[in-house]
Design a protein around this motif. Structure first.
Motif, short mmCIF file in Angstrom:
data_model
loop_
_atom_site.label_atom_id
_atom_site.label_comp_id
_atom_site.label_asym_id
_atom_site.label_seq_id
_atom_site.Cartn_x
_atom_site.Cartn_y
_atom_site.Cartn_z
N ARG A 1 0.82 -1.22 0.00
CA ARG A 1 0.00 0.00 0.00
C ARG A 1 0.85 1.26 0.00
O ARG A 1 0.31 2.37 -0.04
N GLY A 2 2.15 1.11 0.12
CA GLY A 2 3.03 2.28 0.16
C GLY A 2 2.93 3.04 1.47
O GLY A 2 3.12 4.25 1.51
N GLN A 3 2.64 2.33 2.55
CA GLN A 3 2.48 2.93 3.86
C GLN A 3 3.46 2.30 4.84
O GLN A 3 4.00 1.23 4.58
N THR A 4 3.63 2.97 5.96
CA THR A 4 4.35 2.32 7.05
C THR A 4 3.34 1.47 7.82
O THR A 4 2.13 1.70 7.75
N VAL A 5 3.84 0.50 8.54
CA VAL A 5 2.96 -0.34 9.36
C VAL A 5 2.24 0.54 10.37
O VAL A 5 1.03 0.40 10.58
N ALA A 6 2.95 1.46 11.00
CA ALA A 6 2.34 2.33 12.01
C ALA A 6 1.21 3.15 11.43
O ALA A 6 0.12 3.23 12.02
N ASP A 7 1.42 3.77 10.27
CA ASP A 7 0.36 4.57 9.66
C ASP A 7 -0.84 3.71 9.28
O ASP A 7 -1.99 4.11 9.48
N MET A 8 -0.59 2.54 8.73
CA MET A 8 -1.67 1.65 8.34
C MET A 8 -2.50 1.23 9.56
O MET A 8 -3.73 1.24 9.54
N LEU A 9 -1.82 0.86 10.64
CA LEU A 9 -2.54 0.42 11.84
C LEU A 9 -3.26 1.57 12.53
O LEU A 9 -4.35 1.39 13.07
N ARG A 10 -2.66 2.79 12.51
CA ARG A 10 -3.37 3.95 13.07
C ARG A 10 -4.68 4.17 12.33
O ARG A 10 -5.72 4.43 12.95
N GLU A 11 -4.64 4.10 11.00
CA GLU A 11 -5.84 4.29 10.19
C GLU A 11 -6.87 3.20 10.49
O GLU A 11 -8.06 3.49 10.65
N LEU A 12 -6.43 1.98 10.60
CA LEU A 12 -7.32 0.86 10.91
C LEU A 12 -7.98 1.05 12.28
O LEU A 12 -9.20 0.89 12.43
N LEU A 13 -7.19 1.40 13.28
CA LEU A 13 -7.72 1.58 14.63
C LEU A 13 -8.63 2.80 14.71
O LEU A 13 -9.66 2.77 15.41
N ALA A 14 -8.29 3.88 14.01
CA ALA A 14 -9.15 5.07 14.03
C ALA A 14 -10.51 4.75 13.41
O ALA A 14 -11.54 5.26 13.87
N GLY A 15 -10.54 3.91 12.37
CA GLY A 15 -11.81 3.53 11.76
C GLY A 15 -12.63 2.63 12.68
O GLY A 15 -13.86 2.71 12.71
N ALA A 16 -11.96 1.78 13.42
CA ALA A 16 -12.66 0.86 14.33
C ALA A 16 -13.13 1.54 15.60
O ALA A 16 -14.12 1.12 16.22
N PHE A 17 -12.43 2.60 16.01
CA PHE A 17 -12.74 3.31 17.25
C PHE A 17 -12.82 4.81 16.98
O PHE A 17 -11.94 5.57 17.38
N PRO A 18 -13.89 5.26 16.28
CA PRO A 18 -13.99 6.69 15.93
C PRO A 18 -14.14 7.56 17.17
O PRO A 18 -14.69 7.12 18.19
N ALA A 19 -13.65 8.78 17.06
CA ALA A 19 -13.81 9.76 18.16
C ALA A 19 -15.27 10.15 18.27
O ALA A 19 -16.05 10.00 17.32
N GLU A 20 -15.65 10.67 19.42
CA GLU A 20 -17.03 11.12 19.62
C GLU A 20 -17.39 12.12 18.53
O GLU A 20 -16.63 13.04 18.24
N GLY A 21 -18.52 11.93 17.90
CA GLY A 21 -18.98 12.85 16.87
C GLY A 21 -18.51 12.51 15.47
O GLY A 21 -19.01 13.06 14.51
N ASP A 22 -17.53 11.62 15.33
CA ASP A 22 -17.07 11.20 14.01
C ASP A 22 -18.02 10.14 13.46
O ASP A 22 -18.53 9.31 14.22
N ALA A 23 -18.21 10.15 12.18
CA ALA A 23 -19.05 9.13 11.55
C ALA A 23 -18.33 7.80 11.57
O ALA A 23 -17.13 7.74 11.31
N PRO A 24 -19.03 6.69 11.89
CA PRO A 24 -18.36 5.38 11.94
C PRO A 24 -17.93 4.88 10.59
O PRO A 24 -18.31 5.25 9.57
#
Length: 79
Positions: free
Chosen positions: A56-79
């Motif tokens: 994907r042309g990403q670092t593992v850290a960036d990819m996992l941050r994106e994955l975790l942010a999608g699974a655990f959205p902040a209050e008010g963020d769309a799931p």
């Protein structure tokens, strides 16, 4: 300050955790990430994660941050 080799970790966990709070020599965009998350995975899964991130042309850290942010959205963020 003791100079360590690339990717060397301190001998004790407290020093390793506190090292994240020391912004000297770190890029400004990396300073925003001051917490570490450690998980145990099998070597096979680790390999698959690394290959996928590379493809994907990403670092593992960036990819996992994106994955975790999608699974655990902040209050008010769309799931």
């Amino acid at each position: 300050m003791t100079r360590r080799n690339f990717a060397a970790r301190p001998g004790d966990p407290d020093t390793w955790i506190k090292a994240a709070d020391d912004p000297r020599g770190r890029r400004a965009d990396v300073i925003a990430y001051t917490a570490r998350l450690t998980i145990d995975v099998t070597p096979d899964l680790r390999g698959r994660i690394k290959v996928t991130a590379f493809q994907r042309g990403q670092t593992v850290a960036d990819m996992l941050r994106e994955l975790l942010a999608g699974a655990f959205p902040a209050e008010g963020d769309a799931p």
